[in-house]
Scaffold this active site. Structure first.
Site, short mmCIF file in Angstrom:
data_model
loop_
_atom_site.label_atom_id
_atom_site.label_comp_id
_atom_site.label_asym_id
_atom_site.label_seq_id
_atom_site.Cartn_x
_atom_site.Cartn_y
_atom_site.Cartn_z
N GLY B 149 0.83 -1.20 0.00
CA GLY B 149 0.00 0.00 0.00
C GLY B 149 0.87 1.25 0.00
O GLY B 149 2.04 1.22 0.38
N CYS B 150 0.27 2.36 -0.41
CA CYS B 150 1.04 3.61 -0.50
C CYS B 150 1.48 4.09 0.88
O CYS B 150 2.65 4.40 1.10
CB CYS B 150 0.22 4.67 -1.22
SG CYS B 150 -1.44 4.91 -0.58
N TYR B 151 0.54 4.14 1.83
CA TYR B 151 0.91 4.58 3.17
C TYR B 151 1.90 3.63 3.83
O TYR B 151 2.88 4.08 4.45
CB TYR B 151 -0.34 4.71 4.05
CG TYR B 151 -1.23 5.90 3.78
CD1 TYR B 151 -0.78 7.21 3.93
CD2 TYR B 151 -2.55 5.71 3.40
CE1 TYR B 151 -1.62 8.29 3.71
CE2 TYR B 151 -3.40 6.79 3.17
CZ TYR B 151 -2.93 8.08 3.33
OH TYR B 151 -3.77 9.14 3.12
N THR B 153 4.16 1.87 2.46
CA THR B 153 5.48 2.10 1.88
C THR B 153 6.16 3.29 2.56
O THR B 153 7.33 3.21 2.97
CB THR B 153 5.35 2.36 0.36
OG1 THR B 153 4.82 1.20 -0.26
CG2 THR B 153 6.70 2.71 -0.26
N GLY B 154 5.42 4.39 2.68
CA GLY B 154 6.00 5.58 3.32
C GLY B 154 6.37 5.33 4.76
O GLY B 154 7.46 5.72 5.22
#
Lengths: 336, 336, 336, 336
Positions: B149-151, B153-154
């Protein structure tokens, strides 16, 4: 206190009208209506009114309307409005109508552009076009004011001094305008989905925008001759404002100085039109009822720039300016 | 040339994947599919591809898929994906799946957060979590990669060095993140209507975001112990990027210098993670596959800032990074 | 590999040139220069290059230039450029110059608009105007290409088919254009301070923009007759793109169908110009070297809309397109 | 009518103060001052005042001040303010000071964070911290009000009910806040240059923001015990608003219901604080003096969200709220 009903209070111009009246010293929000599916507490529909206005938005009840309000700001869409306005007038209220239904006197033109038969020609005839800078006297005694379109307001204020004095070729007028995205209304759509509209600008309604015949009709009244306007709207990535860049050809020689003087004189007594000396910016008029206008000579053309807030001078502010005039109040009340 | 099929090519991550592959020297867009109602020429669905890609987006045909493609980037939504991935694998393709369906190993957790039974536990078991910076070796031999997921990853790139070295209290981790509006996908809605989202910022999914269990599962693998993460997402008025501000408590004394050294060492060989010396900005990574990360000591806490592009390192770029690894290509190909 | 020097690498067009060349399969960034006070590691000046390019930006050294580069993209400002270009040519390099110094053949016009004597008329004479869609053959053999201005690129691509076929009145052409704020360059100023530029749009350089004589000179070459253009630029609250709305008068009757066919035929073999069937949007071309153009008949006028990215097709992308042509590479290399 | 002088009228908070007072029924703008180089007609400095306010902004003259004004809104920067406030008080005016100079009672803390000796400790001692929701009684009789910082206003309104009731661990409070770019003031800089700030978000003043000690001092007064706050500000691409996301740990068990009730009760009589039932959005409070606050239980933490307009409730609106209190007016006058 003038008691104001807002018919169609669930849209952007309804909300902007509430916003202005909340700060108006001699008017109060008295009654809010909308279609049943759009009803609810106004501060739930628009959270920005929390603590500031707690009225319900309810389906229109004509008895309630009669007993609660002196004036109706009718913020309904085109075509819908003419079904309600006769009832509002019959209820004894003054009406300022935001739709196009009472702006275009020639029903053939109306019916061509709006693709529907006009069903209230009686009131259409008596409706006054509510651009106070040009038609203030008629507004004073009107029962029904057709509040101008946002683009026509920007264009007509930019052009009126030239038209009135017959200084430009009425067959060669171009209005290139850019509006903020609030002009699209509150219903989500693909074009106005943030990731599409953000960082974007594009033209729309190419050759077909319905404000074109409205512009031409009123321009013709001002010029006392036919006027042909090529109007091309665009939409840009900001909330509020219309920047109109108007190109026309002078029919006699003019200096920049004469041009500026013409505008300064023409608008000398107007509270809401400011003639400025360089390019107006929409941000300088956002949230206000002002129009900043700047006429320039470029090569052998006159280019006039005007900036308004599409929701204020282009809609709700102008409506309340008209309301002030109708009720004999100071015209700037609640708006300066 | 690696022939790439994009399953679900009509959404933002599908388009971003096409965008990247068009510039990839050893891969080509071979087959584009979507639900029937979303089909059409790719350059009509996304005008930015005019002149650059003229494939049709068509309903999935498994025979065509088998003959045309070596790898599928599966950009379908959660819950839908697990109905297609088994077929893609059976068709003999490598699969990088963008949904959450193969990220969460514990089906009870999956079913709690996604409110649906998991129907493909066989492949779930073998799926590799495709965060190459942490699981590169497994990706190399994977047939099915669950793209993070994008979050997560961050967050995970911000936190991994601390977790791996057991330097922070695993019960007191907060991830305050802000995403750009492209994270909401391409379907218009009221929240993301331009006049609502512009000039705005707000939190959403308070206490309930589905990336929270994904974060905790992977963080636990990195730390080799349970990790409790309070994740709070927000959305702001910009297109691309996620800024994660991660708060945690060190379990031993650390200096700023040690902290920076820890990160620099941990990511020394990583092509896409840059340890920076001041607050990272999402605009510096927008349109790239990079993550900028900055760890700071503030009072008695460690605060780590990371910035990624949610559509690139947070989705399509990371998928193609995984694809490069699977096919033995240089990992940065098409991405640097 | 073509070795590219970027002279003036610390500005936006310099950075955009680096960005494109980093992805170019047959060119490489070889040497970066700037004024001493603007020097530094390129990934410190532009953090987006972290991990992607680690060259220094250094003061120009002609010996280094000669040994390191085959071509110079000269991104210096107007007036400064003509002091450097002769040296770059003497160093044996091909030069694509981004300034206006080599675009305007008539030095009297140049000196009127730029208020400075032209000091390099020898090279001015041989410089080729680098709009490949119109002057590709000359570019092929040029040593010095004058890369077109951003606005002229948008205007000329919109107008060329009409001019070439003598279909419009050359005395009545209006170019109303809106650029994104990157057009203002990287130096902070009050107008472009975020709280001033955000949510704003305004005109500037009324009647005086320096791209006007450039437009007229090239339009005259295309039309083989004098052309008078009223050009009015505006700036809006977005990063990239120019939307040109061009108004002109046909000298013979045209149908919409004929107009569209004219454009489709004219640009049939052009890789970077796409004739579209409705209003182009700047976001569809942002980050690309494409120009989307749409000609429409409105009342008795022709209105042509074109959209480009001011930093790509309007600057760095077009420069690299020219570079590809000069070096006999496929014209779209690194740009599609 | 209360006659208001604005000292430092050329900045954003000065302009916002004028904007509010223009609509205030019992106050008027009487005198505007600034440094000599910032002087001029107010409607030239801020074109949005054209037609609405035509006063000059002039260098401060104490005699004029005494004769023209009853109250001074002192919008000078930190460190400068304490050089002027004693004179304003000596001139017999009530003073609302926007700087930090009179907010921090402990001069050692002030001098550490502002790196300057405090030169007016006499008035510092008597200054009242002007957060009316907490210190209304003191404001009523104050001659000098220290108007709170924007971030502290957002944080303290979010946290006060919990602190007052001793419900959270005072050593584990995090304030993650995002401000709009107007918070940076009107002077152009690279960070706030439109092409840098647009489409961007980033943290700043990591561990060092001067509002941190202000928050801690006032929080300690509310809690009657030491409070340790980790405050991390960010700036995003919008004009107005601060969204504060505040994380803390309850020291006893709480239900969501109890939490909401606590806030509803605490702010029951407050006109400008609205306890809402979902995530507040800055756009809902932009241009208003309201604070929307929402407390939520997430896992074992309390997360409180608050939204204010940094220029209104975070500066000028709150100052005028304080002015209303000092002069015995209805507190919401000109602000609702």
């Amino acid at each position: 206190m003038i008691r104001v009903a807002i018919i169609g209070a669930s849209g952007y111009t309804g909300a902007e009208s509430i916003e202005i009246i909340l700060k108006h010293p001699k008017a109060q929000v008295a009654y809010l209506t909308a279609l049943p599916q759009e009803c609810g507490q106004v501060d739930e529909v628009f959270p920005r009114f929390r603590g500031r206005c707690s009225l319900p938005i309810e389906p229109l009840d004509l008895d309630k309307l009669t007993s609660l309000a002196d004036v109706a700001l009718c913020c309904l869409p085109h075509k819908v409005s003419m079904g309600f306005v006769p009832k509002l007038l019959d209820a004894g209220l003054k009406v300022v109508d935001f739709s196009a239904d009472y702006r275009i006197k020639d029903t053939a033109v109306y019916e061509k552009y709006y693709q529907v038969r006009h069903t209230d020609t009686a009131n259409l005839e008596n409706a006054v076009y509510g651009l106070p800078e040009l038609f203030r006297e008629q507004v004073k005694t009107a029962n029904l004011v057709a509040n101008p379109g946002c683009y026509p307001t920007g264009l007509l204020l930019a052009l009126a001094p030239l038209l009135r004095r017959h200084l430009v070729d009425c067959n060669l007028i171009i209005d290139n305008a850019v509006t903020g995205a609030s002009g699209a209304g509150k219903n989500p759509s693909s074009k106005f989905h943030f990731p599409n509209m953000n960082e974007n600008i594009f033209a729309y309604s190419i050759g077909t925008h319905r404000h074109m015949p409205e512009m031409e009709q009123i321009a013709a009244r001002i010029a006392a001759s036919d006027v042909n306007i090529l109007f091309q709207p665009h939409v840009g990535p900001f909330d509020r404002g219309i920047l109109s860049t108007v190109y026309c050809r002078p029919v006699q020689q003019l200096t920049s100085q004469q041009l500026l003087q013409l505008y300064t004189d023409f608008y000398a007594k107007e509270p809401f039109v400011r003639v400025v000396k360089n390019a107006p910016a929409v941000k300088d008029v956002a949230g206000t009822n002002y129009c900043h206008v700047f006429p320039a000579l470029v090569k052998d053309s006159v280019v006039v720039f005007s900036a308004i807030d599409n929701l204020v001078k282009g809609a709700s502010g102008q409506a309340i300016q008209n309301m002030n005039i109708i009720f004999g109040l100071e015209e700037t009340l609640g708006l300066a």
